[in-house]
Motif scaffolding. Structure first.
Motif, PDB file in Angstrom:
ATOM      1  N   SER A  19     -26.777  52.448  67.377  1.00 38.99           N
ATOM      2  CA  SER A  19     -25.732  51.325  67.103  1.00 38.99           C
ATOM      3  C   SER A  19     -25.786  50.834  65.694  1.00 38.99           C
ATOM      4  O   SER A  19     -26.290  50.200  65.547  1.00 38.99           O
ATOM      5  CB  SER A  19     -25.771  50.308  68.135  1.00 38.99           C
ATOM      6  OG  SER A  19     -26.048  50.468  69.337  1.00 38.99           O
ATOM      7  N   ARG A 156     -31.746  51.685  63.086  1.00 36.74           N
ATOM      8  CA  ARG A 156     -30.677  50.914  62.437  1.00 36.74           C
ATOM      9  C   ARG A 156     -30.457  49.563  63.094  1.00 36.74           C
ATOM     10  O   ARG A 156     -29.417  48.929  62.911  1.00 36.74           O
ATOM     11  CB  ARG A 156     -29.383  51.737  62.447  1.00 36.74           C
ATOM     12  CG  ARG A 156     -29.493  52.997  61.587  1.00 36.74           C
ATOM     13  CD  ARG A 156     -28.173  53.710  61.466  1.00 36.74           C
ATOM     14  NE  ARG A 156     -28.294  54.884  60.621  1.00 36.74           N
ATOM     15  CZ  ARG A 156     -27.295  55.705  60.333  1.00 36.74           C
ATOM     16  NH1 ARG A 156     -26.086  55.476  60.847  1.00 36.74           N
ATOM     17  NH2 ARG A 156     -27.480  56.749  59.561  1.00 36.74           N
ATOM     18  N   SER A 157     -31.427  49.113  63.873  1.00 37.77           N
ATOM     19  CA  SER A 157     -31.356  47.802  64.496  1.00 37.77           C
ATOM     20  C   SER A 157     -32.774  47.320  64.747  1.00 37.77           C
ATOM     21  O   SER A 157     -33.739  48.094  64.677  1.00 37.77           O
ATOM     22  CB  SER A 157     -30.578  47.864  65.816  1.00 37.77           C
ATOM     23  OG  SER A 157     -31.314  48.597  66.782  1.00 37.77           O
ATOM     24  N   PHE A 158     -32.916  46.021  65.053  1.00 34.74           N
ATOM     25  CA  PHE A 158     -34.238  45.501  65.392  1.00 34.74           C
ATOM     26  C   PHE A 158     -34.792  46.228  66.609  1.00 34.74           C
ATOM     27  O   PHE A 158     -35.953  46.633  66.645  1.00 34.74           O
ATOM     28  CB  PHE A 158     -34.155  44.000  65.684  1.00 34.74           C
ATOM     29  CG  PHE A 158     -33.649  43.171  64.539  1.00 34.74           C
ATOM     30  CD1 PHE A 158     -33.984  43.476  63.225  1.00 34.74           C
ATOM     31  CD2 PHE A 158     -32.836  42.069  64.771  1.00 34.74           C
ATOM     32  CE1 PHE A 158     -33.521  42.719  62.166  1.00 34.74           C
ATOM     33  CE2 PHE A 158     -32.370  41.298  63.726  1.00 34.74           C
ATOM     34  CZ  PHE A 158     -32.706  41.621  62.420  1.00 34.74           C
ATOM     35  N   GLU A 159     -33.967  46.387  67.615  1.00 37.78           N
ATOM     36  CA  GLU A 159     -34.400  47.089  68.820  1.00 37.78           C
ATOM     37  C   GLU A 159     -34.750  48.545  68.514  1.00 37.78           C
ATOM     38  O   GLU A 159     -35.656  49.124  69.116  1.00 37.78           O
ATOM     39  CB  GLU A 159     -33.330  47.013  69.897  1.00 37.78           C
ATOM     40  CG  GLU A 159     -33.673  47.744  71.177  1.00 37.78           C
ATOM     41  CD  GLU A 159     -34.960  47.257  71.831  1.00 37.78           C
ATOM     42  OE1 GLU A 159     -35.608  48.071  72.506  1.00 37.78           O
ATOM     43  OE2 GLU A 159     -35.323  46.074  71.660  1.00 37.78           O
ATOM     44  N   GLY A 160     -34.021  49.138  67.567  1.00 40.61           N
ATOM     45  CA  GLY A 160     -34.304  50.509  67.176  1.00 40.61           C
ATOM     46  C   GLY A 160     -35.688  50.673  66.589  1.00 40.61           C
ATOM     47  O   GLY A 160     -36.354  51.692  66.811  1.00 40.61           O
ATOM     48  N   ALA A 219     -23.178  45.784  59.194  1.00 39.26           N
ATOM     49  CA  ALA A 219     -23.693  46.761  60.147  1.00 39.26           C
ATOM     50  C   ALA A 219     -25.061  47.298  59.750  1.00 39.26           C
ATOM     51  O   ALA A 219     -25.753  47.908  60.570  1.00 39.26           O
ATOM     52  CB  ALA A 219     -22.702  47.916  60.299  1.00 39.26           C
ATOM     53  N   HIS A 220     -25.461  47.088  58.502  1.00 40.50           N
ATOM     54  CA  HIS A 220     -26.758  47.545  58.022  1.00 40.50           C
ATOM     55  C   HIS A 220     -27.858  46.667  58.605  1.00 40.50           C
ATOM     56  O   HIS A 220     -27.651  45.491  58.911  1.00 40.50           O
ATOM     57  CB  HIS A 220     -26.783  47.493  56.495  1.00 40.50           C
ATOM     58  CG  HIS A 220     -27.908  48.261  55.868  1.00 40.50           C
ATOM     59  ND1 HIS A 220     -29.209  47.805  55.842  1.00 40.50           N
ATOM     60  CD2 HIS A 220     -27.931  49.457  55.231  1.00 40.50           C
ATOM     61  CE1 HIS A 220     -29.972  48.678  55.223  1.00 40.50           C
ATOM     62  NE2 HIS A 220     -29.229  49.693  54.854  1.00 40.50           N
ATOM     63  N   LEU A 221     -29.046  47.222  58.766  1.00 42.14           N
ATOM     64  CA  LEU A 221     -30.171  46.474  59.312  1.00 42.14           C
ATOM     65  C   LEU A 221     -30.476  45.235  58.467  1.00 42.14           C
ATOM     66  O   LEU A 221     -30.792  44.158  59.009  1.00 42.14           O
ATOM     67  CB  LEU A 221     -31.399  47.380  59.406  1.00 42.14           C
ATOM     68  CG  LEU A 221     -32.645  46.820  60.093  1.00 42.14           C
ATOM     69  CD1 LEU A 221     -32.308  46.279  61.480  1.00 42.14           C
ATOM     70  CD2 LEU A 221     -33.717  47.888  60.192  1.00 42.14           C
ATOM     71  N   SER A 224     -28.226  42.535  59.325  1.00 41.19           N
ATOM     72  CA  SER A 224     -28.648  41.861  60.553  1.00 41.19           C
ATOM     73  C   SER A 224     -29.720  40.812  60.266  1.00 41.19           C
ATOM     74  O   SER A 224     -29.759  39.755  60.904  1.00 41.19           O
ATOM     75  CB  SER A 224     -29.186  42.883  61.561  1.00 41.19           C
ATOM     76  OG  SER A 224     -28.185  43.809  61.941  1.00 41.19           O
TER      77      SER A 224
END
Length: 321
Positions: A19, A156-160, A219-221, A224
């Protein structure tokens, strides 16, 4: 020598992540063509579910036994493997793999964009960690053709980030340590977002690079991170993840704060560039903030430390109103 063949197959499960010393000797030098012959498969391997994981190219990678010899082909990948509790199993890294400090004692295979393939194969890794957009695809494909398991990462995300640690732990046989670190990171990010929820917004420009001038979108980490701290990214709506812009665009956007890293962990020269624009709100208010790039530009658990620093800088900007 024969090596166990990994199973690599497309997965129907999308990953949440989507995501720059040598140690011990590795034996006599072997020609690359000979190494190709040494990497033949062994048939009939059994794979436990606990030794399967889906990578960030949506491919399921399964190993017959936990990966005991890991090659990490980017600084971020190196950090993630150590975070997963598998640092003692790392036999190769690339340049600038400087964290944790013990990674600097591991053999380096050169740049992440130009890997010494002969030396890599000679080290006989049982798992190679590639970076989706950071390593030459033709080199990684060649490793796969040799029967070496390649696990692609690029959170590409915290969860990632948390998921990457867990998945590496499964493949390395260090799931307990990996799960603890993933949980620490998740909990820390949740606490951070809750602490700064509802804070007055701060309009922010984050500088990734100077020439050409580059930033990030929402959309970039890093975008976020800005959002989690109550920041409003003045270039958040741009289409590209890492857009190129000009000084004029920054002046027109007139951010209240400018955050930047640099070419080193203590290099602030990028911020001095903006001091010439005395009418810029960020300059007038004294909101030019330096953040060590390794804390924010690598998608690793240290992102939590970098995020806390980001939030502190934006809180300082609020206090100056």
């Amino acid at each position: 020598m024969t090596t166990s063949t990994p199973v690599v197959r497309p997965s129907s499960v999308s990953t949440l992540a989507s995501s720059g010393r040598f140690g011990g000797a590795v034996g006599p030098a072997v020609g690359f063509s000979a190494l190709l012959a040494l990497s033949g498969p062994a048939a009939g391997e059994a794979y436990a579910d606990s030794l399967c994981a889906t990578d960030d190219r949506d491919r399921e990678v399964c190993l017959p036994v936990p990966a005991g010899r890991i090659a990490a082909l980017s600084p971020g990948a190196t950090e993630l493997v150590y975070a997963a509790g598998a640092g003692d199993q790392v036999v190769a890294v690339v340049d600038f793999s400087d964290y944790p400090p013990q990674a600097q004692a591991v053999p380096s295979l050169g740049s992440h964009t130009r890997i010494d393939m002969e030396r890599l194969v000679a080290l006989r890794p049982t798992l190679v960690i590639g970076w989706v957009t950071g390593n030459p695809s033709e080199q990684l494909e060649m490793l796969e053709a040799l029967g070496l398991p390649v696990f692609y990462l690029e959170p590409r995300s915290f969860e990632g980030v948390a998921s990457a640690i867990e998945r590496l732990g499964r493949l390395a046989g260090t799931a307990d340590a990996a799960d603890r670190e993933a949980r620490r990171f998740r909990d820390g990010m949740i606490e951070l977002r809750e602490r700064y929820a509802g804070r007055a917004p701060v309009r922010v420009f984050y500088q990734v690079w100077d020439e050409p001038l580059m930033t990030v979108n929402d959309a970039h980490l890093i975008g976020s991170v800005l959002t989690a701290c109550g920041g409003v990214n003045v270039f958040g709506d741009l289409e590209r993840l890492v857009p190129r812009i000009g000084d004029e665009s920054v002046l027109d956007a007139d951010p209240e704060a400018i955050l930047a890293g640099g070419m080193g962990e203590e290099s602030r020269e990028w911020l001095t560039h903006w001091e010439q624009y005395t009418n810029l709100t960020a300059v007038a208010e004294g909101n030019l903030f330096f953040v060590p790039p390794s804390l924010i530009q690598r998608p690793t658990p240290r992102l939590l430390e970098g995020s806390r620093l980001f939030c502190e800088k934006l809180e300082a900007a609020r206090a100056r109103r």
